[in-house]
Write a protein that holds these residues in place. Structure first.
Motif, PDB file in Angstrom:
ATOM      1  N   ILE A 437      40.613  43.131  40.723  1.00 10.74           N
ATOM      2  CA  ILE A 437      41.152  41.960  40.000  1.00 10.74           C
ATOM      3  C   ILE A 437      40.186  41.503  38.918  1.00 10.74           C
ATOM      4  O   ILE A 437      40.601  41.144  37.805  1.00 10.74           O
ATOM      5  CB  ILE A 437      41.483  40.822  41.001  1.00 10.74           C
ATOM      6  N   ASN A 438      38.889  41.545  39.205  1.00  6.76           N
ATOM      7  CA  ASN A 438      37.889  41.173  38.204  1.00  6.76           C
ATOM      8  C   ASN A 438      37.980  42.099  36.982  1.00  6.76           C
ATOM      9  O   ASN A 438      37.917  41.646  35.832  1.00  6.76           O
ATOM     10  CB  ASN A 438      36.496  41.234  38.826  1.00  6.76           C
ATOM     11  N   GLY A 439      38.142  43.392  37.251  1.00  9.98           N
ATOM     12  CA  GLY A 439      38.271  44.365  36.160  1.00  9.98           C
ATOM     13  C   GLY A 439      39.522  44.128  35.340  1.00  9.98           C
ATOM     14  O   GLY A 439      39.491  44.205  34.098  1.00  9.98           O
ATOM     15  N   MET A 440      40.634  43.807  36.016  1.00 11.68           N
ATOM     16  CA  MET A 440      41.900  43.550  35.316  1.00 11.68           C
ATOM     17  C   MET A 440      41.799  42.283  34.465  1.00 11.68           C
ATOM     18  O   MET A 440      42.311  42.227  33.349  1.00 11.68           O
ATOM     19  CB  MET A 440      43.029  43.427  36.339  1.00 11.68           C
ATOM     20  N   CYS A 441      41.131  41.271  35.007  1.00 10.91           N
ATOM     21  CA  CYS A 441      40.967  40.012  34.258  1.00 10.91           C
ATOM     22  C   CYS A 441      40.138  40.253  32.998  1.00 10.91           C
ATOM     23  O   CYS A 441      40.451  39.724  31.926  1.00 10.91           O
ATOM     24  CB  CYS A 441      40.292  38.964  35.133  1.00 10.91           C
ATOM     25  N   LYS A 442      39.077  41.045  33.124  1.00  9.15           N
ATOM     26  CA  LYS A 442      38.220  41.346  31.961  1.00  9.15           C
ATOM     27  C   LYS A 442      39.008  42.036  30.856  1.00  9.15           C
ATOM     28  O   LYS A 442      38.736  41.850  29.670  1.00  9.15           O
ATOM     29  CB  LYS A 442      37.058  42.242  32.392  1.00  9.15           C
ATOM     30  N   MET A 443      39.987  42.846  31.265  1.00  4.99           N
ATOM     31  CA  MET A 443      40.807  43.580  30.295  1.00  4.99           C
ATOM     32  C   MET A 443      42.014  42.763  29.835  1.00  4.99           C
ATOM     33  O   MET A 443      42.895  43.265  29.125  1.00  4.99           O
ATOM     34  CB  MET A 443      41.281  44.903  30.908  1.00  4.99           C
TER      35      MET A 443
END
Length: 565
Positions: A437-443
């Motif tokens: 989820i952190n990776g998706m939010c960053k993108m």
């Protein structure tokens, strides 16, 4: 054989006489019966139990404690100790006070020509029934009357008080025991010392140490115990005083003593000073063990002093100490965190040649190194190599890979790894989902996080504070304040508490989006809940009103708090 038959016959005759008296309720007759004490055996003990059974069936009896105590004495004389214990256990559980039972035993001991063992049995009865405070009272009553409890009994009571966590009673009984010179052994005293430390009462632990020293019953374990807790609580100066005290009192520090200190120094980023302790060990003819060297290697790696870490490793080899799995894993992790993955891989091959099988932690360290160095291809190759060797890929390894690809912005690959995890039957935990989820939010893929959150919660995995912080932060950055507020409410609905960072992020977002009414209400809520405003929040408040020319809305308190920070 004739003697035993005669004794049985006499006992049977006495039994018939007493039972007849009891049946007719002529209690006073018992006082006029002629008693003659002689050696008692099991026949008499069984008779005593039978008569006791008949007596307790009568209603409205007085002095029942007295009767039970007489029976206990007779059973001890008849060498029926377990039955005597049962009688005393019954008394202990019948609601009579410890002092009442003790007084009855004391009054009847001479009548039955019994012995002080009865008091030890009473204490053991209390211990069996977990009435440890009563057991401690009984020992003190014994001492008051001139009877000495056995070493085993004294230590058993003190241990039992520690086990049930009766802190105030532990301290009271300990002081009394030392003052009355009860035969406490060093093992029990060390257990009590550790108990005070566990309870967070280092003051009492230190007093205990002084009392043990005055009785000359302290040893290296005593000192190591209090040293460990001083170090654990960050009281390094106090720990050093304990070390000096050991030397003064002629107690030789062992390898464990030095390892405690070396470990703390390394955690305090003072590995060089820890190395000086290692040299001191050698000066005292103590050989550092593998744990000593592993701690120093990790300490120097943590401080970014890779060359010194390697120097310690080579020194370890010179001492003819074989590197263990822990040593190799520490080296691999250290090299990886230093960005030298090539050396880490060399150590991995070297340990396998030496016949040391890498553990899950070893492979996880290597995977983490590849991912941090932006070498996802090497990480995937390592996974394939592990599979070929029959090594299971665990949840932690999958999480490292997911986080690695997310950090590189390759979210699609991270999602594929999550699917492959589920296929092989490994359930992701909140850390795994948080990484994705952190990776998706960053993108900027906030909409897609809802699908992951929904899947996650359906499998029983609930968001934690870290995940909620991520969601609130990125929603606020993207201007989705409404969504951020929903997550904020959800935090409390799930029984968690939002941290100050979440509060301040939301407050800034409300002002930034021009939601003045909600922002002011949220600001008041934070003040009521005594949640500190950070610098970013003060800047948001002041900048918001300054840009609108509403300087009167800024309180002097706002400016003072901003300047103080």
């Amino acid at each position: 054989a004739h003697t035993r038959i005669g004794a049985a016959a006499r006992a049977h005759g006495v039994e018939n006489s007493i039972i007849s008296v009891l049946t007719m309720h002529h209690w006073e007759t018992l006082n006029h019966m002629a008693y003659k004490f002689g050696k008692l055996d099991k026949v008499h003990g069984k008779l005593a139990l039978k008569i006791l059974g008949s007596i307790v069936q009568q209603s409205g009896l007085e002095r029942i404690t007295h009767v039970y105590c007489l029976a206990a004495h007779i059973l001890i004389q008849a060498q029926m100790h377990s039955q005597a214990m049962s009688v005393l256990k019954h008394l202990a559980m019948a609601g009579f006070s410890c002092s009442a039972i003790f007084s009855s035993l004391l009054r009847t001991i001479s009548r039955c020509d019994s012995n002080p063992m009865v008091f030890d049995l009473l204490i053991n009865a209390y211990l069996k029934e977990r009435k440890v405070v009563d057991a401690s009272k009984a020992i003190l009553l014994m001492d008051n009357c001139g009877f000495k409890a056995s070493t085993h009994t004294c230590n058993a009571v003190l241990n039992a008080l520690v086990e049930v966590g009766e802190s105030k009673h532990v301290w009271f009984f300990l002081k009394e025991s030392l003052a009355r010179k009860f035969p406490l052994d060093v093992t029990t005293c060390n257990i009590v010392l550790n108990y005070f430390c566990l309870d967070g009462n280092l003051g009492k632990a230190n007093l205990m140490l002084q009392k043990m020293k005055s009785r000359s019953i302290s040893n290296v374990v005593t000192y190591n115990t209090i040293l460990y807790w001083y170090v654990k609580k960050g009281r390094f100066k106090a720990a050093m005083r304990v070390l000096e005290d050991m030397e003064k009192n002629g107690v030789e520090a062992d390898v464990y003593t030095y390892n405690i200190m070396i470990d703390k120094l390394c955690k305090m980023k003072r590995s060089t000073r820890a190395y000086l302790l290692l040299k001191k060990m050698r000066g005292n003819n103590l050989s550092p063990d593998e744990c000593t060297y592993n701690t120093l290697i990790k300490g120097f790696f943590d401080e970014g002093k890779m060359k010194l870490a390697i120097y310690i490793f080579n020194e370890m080899l010179k001492q003819s100490l074989k590197p263990s799995l822990a040593t190799y894993t520490t080296l691999i992790d250290g090299y990886c965190r230093s960005g030298v993955t090539g050396e880490a891989l060399r150590v991995l091959y070297e340990m396998q040649v030496a016949g040391v099988k890498p553990s899950e932690l070893t492979y996880s360290a290597m995977l983490n190194g590849y991912c941090k160095a932006s070498m996802p291809g090497h990480a995937l190759n390592l996974i394939e190599d592990m599979k070929a060797r029959g090594t299971a890929i665990n949840r932690t390894m999958y999480t490292i890979l997911i986080d690695g690809f997310c950090q590189l912005g390759v979210v699609s690959k991270a999602k594929q790894i999550l699917k492959s995890m589920l296929v092989v039957g490994i359930n992701p935990d909140v850390v795994t989902y948080s990484a994705l989820i952190n990776g998706m939010c960053k993108m900027g893929k906030l909409d897609e996080t809802k699908e992951i959150l929904s899947r996650m919660q359906k499998t029983g995995v609930l968001p934690n504070e870290v995940l909620y912080t991520t969601l609130v932060c990125y929603c606020c950055k993207a201007g989705y304040v409404g969504e951020a507020l929903k997550y904020f409410v959800d935090i409390y609905r799930r029984g968690l508490a939002a941290n100050s960072f979440i509060h301040n992020t939301l407050l800034c977002a409300l002002y930034r989006e021009g939601m003045v009414t909600q922002a002011e209400q949220f600001k008041q809520y934070m003040s009521r809940m005594k949640i500190s405003f950070d610098v970013a929040s003060f800047n948001c408040i002041i900048d918001f009103y300054c840009t609108r020319g509403n300087l009167q809305c800024i309180t002097s308190g706002d400016l003072q708090r901003r300047n103080s920070r």
